[in-house]
Structure formats: C-alpha cells, structure tokens
Scaffold this active site. Sequence first.
Site, mmCIF file in Angstrom:
data_model
loop_
_atom_site.group_PDB
_atom_site.id
_atom_site.type_symbol
_atom_site.label_atom_id
_atom_site.label_comp_id
_atom_site.label_asym_id
_atom_site.label_seq_id
_atom_site.Cartn_x
_atom_site.Cartn_y
_atom_site.Cartn_z
ATOM 1 N N GLY A 519 -2.373 -0.321 -13.131
ATOM 2 C CA GLY A 519 -1.254 0.631 -12.267
ATOM 3 C C GLY A 519 -0.771 1.915 -12.747
ATOM 4 N N ARG A 520 -0.362 2.642 -11.675
ATOM 5 C CA ARG A 520 0.220 3.882 -12.069
ATOM 6 C C ARG A 520 1.299 4.299 -11.123
ATOM 7 N NH1 ARG A 520 -1.579 8.646 -14.719
ATOM 8 N NH2 ARG A 520 -3.377 7.523 -15.517
ATOM 9 N N GLY A 521 2.337 4.693 -11.746
ATOM 10 C CA GLY A 521 3.529 5.375 -10.659
ATOM 11 C C GLY A 521 4.342 6.339 -11.332
ATOM 12 N N SER A 523 6.927 6.644 -13.038
ATOM 13 C CA SER A 523 7.519 6.475 -14.519
ATOM 14 C C SER A 523 6.525 6.168 -15.482
ATOM 15 C CB SER A 523 8.185 5.086 -14.429
ATOM 16 O OG SER A 523 7.682 3.722 -14.107
ATOM 17 N N GLY A 524 5.077 6.260 -15.164
ATOM 18 C CA GLY A 524 4.126 6.045 -16.153
ATOM 19 C C GLY A 524 2.849 5.135 -15.729
ATOM 20 N N VAL A 526 0.340 1.688 -16.390
ATOM 21 C CA VAL A 526 0.529 0.326 -16.877
ATOM 22 C C VAL A 526 -0.912 -0.182 -17.002
ATOM 23 C CG1 VAL A 526 1.232 -2.202 -16.090
ATOM 24 C CG2 VAL A 526 2.322 -0.145 -15.319
ATOM 25 N N LYS A 540 3.574 -0.828 -20.163
ATOM 26 C CA LYS A 540 4.006 0.352 -19.411
ATOM 27 C C LYS A 540 4.096 1.489 -20.241
ATOM 28 C CE LYS A 540 6.308 0.715 -15.575
ATOM 29 N NZ LYS A 540 5.493 1.473 -14.386
ATOM 30 N N ASP A 633 13.696 1.756 -5.959
ATOM 31 C CA ASP A 633 12.388 1.895 -5.532
ATOM 32 C C ASP A 633 11.775 0.557 -5.066
ATOM 33 O OD1 ASP A 633 10.214 3.464 -4.985
ATOM 34 O OD2 ASP A 633 9.371 3.708 -6.893
#
Length: 806
Positions: A519-521, A523-524, A526, A540, A633
């Site tokens: 995963g990626r968002g 904030s950073g 995963v 993360k 979020d």
Amino acid sequence: MKRKTITISSFPLFPLIIFSICGSFASSNKLDRGSSLSVEEHDSDILTSPGKTFTCGFYGLGSNAYWFSIWFADSSDRTVVWTANRDKPVNGQGSKVTLRGTGSLVLTDVDGSVVWETNTTSTDARSLELLDSGNLVLRGHDRTILWQSFEYPTDTLLPNQLLTKSKKLVSSLRGGAFYSGYFNLYFDNDNVLRLMYDGPDISSLYWPNPDFNVFGNGRTNYNSSRIAVLDETGHFQSSDQFQFNASDRGRGIKRRLTMDHDGNLRLYSLDTQSGSWVVTWQALPGLCNVHGICGRNGICVYTPEPKCTCPPGYEMSEPSDWDKGCKPKFNFTCSKSPDVKFVPLPDTDYYGFDVIYNNNASFNFCRQACLDDCSCLGFSYRESERLCFTKRSLFNGYKAPSFPGTFHLKLPISLVASLKPTRNGSDPECSGARDQLLVGSLTLYDNIGKRVRWAYLYWFASAIGVVEILVFFLSWWILFRKRDVQSTVEDGYRMISQFRKFSYEELKNATQNFKKEIGRGASGSVYKGVLADQRVVAVKRLGDVYHDEEVFWAEVSTIGRINHMNLVRMWGFCCEGKHKLLVYEYVENQSLDKHLFSGDFIEWRDRFRIVLGTAKGLAYLHHECLEWVIHCDVKPENILLDKTFEPKIADFGLAKLLQRDGGNSQFSRIRGTKGYMAPEWALNLPITAKVDVYSYGVMVLEIVRGIRLSNWVAKKVENEEQEAELTAFIREMRRRIQRGEDLGIEDLVDKRLEGKYSRKQARMLVEIGVSCVEEDRNKRPTMDAIVHQLLEIDDEPKLPESDNED
C-alpha cells in the site's frame, strides 16, 4: 465576553488594578450574572472555596479534552468530586461556562453548541458560588439556593451531601477518566441501599450479599424515606439501618465516599502532609465479589491480588479491555453428548443465570441435564451439599478456595483434545500485563496444578539434603535467567497494550529490505513483513513530515494506548534518526475499495457489518479516547477487512502526528482525499470530529450503491454539470426523507446484490449518509448517535423474502 469578577471591597482601586494587570493572582468563589469562565484560561479562570479546600473550573485530561469540574485543591492528584459534562468533554479552545442573563449556567463548546446547562432558565439567579463544603450553588437575589451540584452527584459523596431515592453514584469507566461506568450505588425500590453492576449485557446486584435476604444482611426495607449521609466525623448512616465509621473517625479530616471504577465503594481520608488518599473503609474486602468486573465468560481470581482470566477454550474479546470479557474459540452447535466434554474448574463458580436448581441431585443427573440442553454452557456442582446449577450464560465468574464446589465447563471434545498439549507445557498465548488492575492468563488452572506438583517436590527434596542443594542451585540459575529475560522484555515493551519499540534493523529484516509493498498513501508506504516471533505485520514507513522526534514520541505513545476491535492494532514503532516507522497488525482481506469497486462481491450482511463496525471505531476515537483523535481521511482505502469481513480502521492516528498550531483544533495543513473532504477544509474553519462524519457519510452511500460517488465530487472543479448532478441527488434524497416518501431503494442499491438485502436497513443507511454530508456541520449527527441508530436495526433480516415491504 464578560469574565468572572473579583470583589475585594476593602482594597483601594489602585492595588486592584495592579492585581488585574498581573493576571489576577487571587481567585474568587463567586461568578456574577453575565460573566464567564474560559477554557483557555483554565489555570486562572477558576472559583475557589473560601477555605481553599475546593476548586471549580475546567479540568483537562489528554491533549484536548476538558470537563467543568470541582476538585480537591490540596490533594496531590487534584481529585475530582463532581463533573457537569462527564460524558461530553469540550474543546481546549473556545469553550466556556457562562451564567447567562436568563438565570441558567451554560457550558458551550468551541462551535457554540450547548453541552450542559442547569435547569434554572427564567429564574432570578444572580451568582454562582463554590462553598467550603464542595457544593457549587446558584443563588437568587435574596441568597436563596436555586440550584446546587449536591443534587446531581457523579461518583462521589462529600460530607453532609445527602444521597436520596432520586440520586445515585455512578463509577467512572476506568481509572483516570470521567466517562460514566457500569457500577452504581443507589436506593433500590425496596428501600435498601445497594451496589449494582449495570453493564451493556446484564444488570446484577452484588452488595449487600445477594445470597441473603434483606434481614439476613442486617438491613430493613420498612423505611421508605430512602436517605443516607456521611457526616464530618466519618460516620455514615442510611435509612435501611446500614451504617459504618471511618477507621480514623473524628473531625477536621477531609473525606470523600467514592464509587470507584473497579466496582468497590470506598471512604477516603486525605493525608494533608503528602496530599495522598488513605482508604478508611470499603464495602467489599475482596474485588472478586464485584459482579461484572471480568465481563462475559471471565473469571476473577485472587493471586493474591484480584485478576481476571479466561477459562479454557476462551480468549479475551478485546485485549486490555476486560469489560468486553472473553469469547469462545469455537462455535457451539447443538451437539450430541459424544461431541462435547466437560472440563472441571475447581473452586470456581459463575453467579446467576441458573436454568436448573436441584436439591439432593447426583453428579450424573446434573451432567446429563446440561448435555440434554443445547443452550447449557456448563454446570456447577457442590458435592457436599449435592446441589446442581446449570448455566445458560456465564457471568460474574470467580474462583476462591472457600467455594465448596466445582464448575464443569462444556467444550467441544475436539477443542478439549487440542488443549492437552498446552496444559503439559507453557502456554503460547500467555501475554504480559493487559490492564493496570486485571491481568489475564489462559493457563491459570494449569499453573495451580503445577504449583501443587512443585510443592510436593520441595517437600520431598527437604528430606534429602543433597537434592535440596541441587534444587537450590538449579532454582537460582532459573531465577537469574528469568530476571535477565524480564529485564530485556521490559526494555522493549511498554506495560500498556504490549506496545514495543523495534530497531530499524529488525524491521528491515522482517520486510526483507522492504521488498513487498502492499500500500501507498500520502503519509508513506506500507510493506508486508514477518517478525521473529512469526507474527505477520504491516510496516509503514513515514514520510519527511514527521521530522520532530519529540512530537513523534509523544504522539505515538498516545496511539499505542488506543485499542478497539474496529481499529487496526499498532504493535509498535521505530524511531532511529531519519527512520520513523509504525508496525501494525496485518489484516488479511485488504481494504474495502478492493472489494467494493472491483469484481469481488460483498453480500449485504457484510456491508452492514462494515458500516456498523466503522461507526463503532470512529465513535471510540471521537467520544472515548481522552486524546480526541480525529481521523481526517475516512475512505474505503483506509477501511481494512479481516477474514470475517470485520472492518478495521487504518491510519486513524496519523492525523495526530501532523503538526498543529498550539495544540488546538486547527491543523496546519489540509488532510484528506478529494471527494471525502468536508467543506470546513476549503472554508478554513476549525476542524472538529464532524469532518470524519462527512467522510463517513460519503462512504456509507458508496457502500449502498457499490460505486464511487466521491468521483462526482472530485470532478466538480472541471465539470460544473457533474457537481449539479451530485447536488441534485442529495437534495432529492433529503426532500424525500423529510416528506417520508419512497426513496426508490431499488434504483439506489448495488445491482450486484440482485435484490438480496434488507430494505429497512438500506433506507436507514441512505438517510444516515445524507444526514452526514450536510454542509452545516452542526446539522450532522455524531458518530455515537449513528452507532445507536444502526444497533436498533442490526437484527433486521437481510433477504427480501422476509423483508418485502417498507
């Protein structure tokens, strides 16, 4: 805005001006009509009783939660004795208490909403005063008392404060918090003063001893006046003839009688030298007599301190929260006798919920009665008295050597077989401390057997000198090793929630040098990893925004204390120079968006469970956490699903990790995702928990429809026609809801369900979703209110065969 005035008639004007300029070093016991106490000035904007024993004002816990309270000024921990808004803390910015011109005392939050007020509207209330007794009173022009805090106790009774039939003391939910708990002191309908556990599942009286009748407990139910009082000497007396004295009875001592969060009623005296409290009387000498203390299926045991444990075949429902008790590791079906077996738990019983009560019953009769009843979970048998009690619910469990019986727990025979290796060895599920008061251990009964065997070995060794020496050295070596291991564990783990600090090298190895990104968002990124103890985790890596190490440590420790079944569990963190990482539990079924907006199909019962579980998690963050976490979020990408499709909210703590202006509710940068962001972000309004409510509403509508409604919003900058389409949809739904018209559910619900859904639930979800996306945040419901709405229809049928009509 008017502020509280200080009247010192004997002082000339000039010194009074000097005092005012210097910030008012003195405090008053009086608030005049039209004046206010402000939360921003909570250290100085206070009322102090004339003898300086009590203080009244805003009392803060956590980073941004405040209560209007009264507390002992000279106790070391500023012990609170009364709280106006115990279940609704207010913001640390903009909140105030005002004695309005209407005569009512009103507590308002940052947005101006009324959180609490007295019932004195349209009265001639002139002033608010804090008395030496600890009583906060509203007085009229003739000094008559129009309202007083003594009439509305929370968990504490002060000397000369009457407890009557219309009042009760309610414990706090846990130590160090003000929220209402489950234990009550009150006058029952039979005029007897009692202690009761009033939990979410059951209500149960436990003091005076429920095994005796009123007169057997030395009480009387003939006096209907229902009044009790603690006097200044430490003597307590009640109209049901119950009375007691403090062990230090006498005048001149500051005392309080408190319904404590652990369910015991205690009288405290203040040690003026140290500022600490000393217990001078308590209702129950042993906490295991308190009902409900270990939750459903839990057992209270003296070791010698009272601790909670789960019986064999059960585990904690929520780690570190014994209020939720224990849940079975198996699914109980109506099985024939060869499929089940009874596990004996000596000296153990569960109080209440007896199905069969038999005098002079044989053991085999009692056992067969439980076998023949599909709902029977076990039976208690007292050999010496030949008494039989079968149980359909397991509450109020306790173990004590004085109990003259054995509880026989009904378990599937396959599970009993799997428990045998655990008994013979160490328990792999044994954990560290899970709660400050109560610590669980699934192998408690096995450990008791081990202690008996060791006692026998020590006796035998004492007869043989040489063996005794060998045992001594062996024991010393084991103790040394144990102490060494303990010190290592304590260095790595915090005593709350098994929260651990990891090294960067550990996490690098666990993720194979951050090989598998899941995963990626914003904030950073995963990554999936496997720890040395074989736990699968999600790691993360945080971005450069988290550069302040001191803030990172403070905020991460806060997140580590947060624990709820619908929040992704954080196992630990890493903070080494520029490397800042968070370690979470790994959730098997990925995020909601992967299922909802792809070819994967989610049945209606799972969709409703996701909506309800997400609401529970957000309600916990908004209303129960002392730190008041706002997610900022909420979207399907941040809702993870476990193997049973139970939702777990991810990234719930990252909003706290972002820098904020002075710790208030205004964030220093915009968070969120287009399409789910509330209008407050664009309008630069203070950010409250209502931004999460807005995002939740968008997501609920998406869950019902099975498509990305948020895309409509995302395109509104480029395409005004799309914006009008979304606006028209919401307006039309709102119009139909207000008029009670048919919403056209068939056209709204995801076609992939092929009509297999509950129309009543679907309509409710649409109504909730529409109410959540109100532009005016004050019109949006709270997450707590949403949970209550959903629970009311949680048991609705899911298929149209049983739900064809509106």
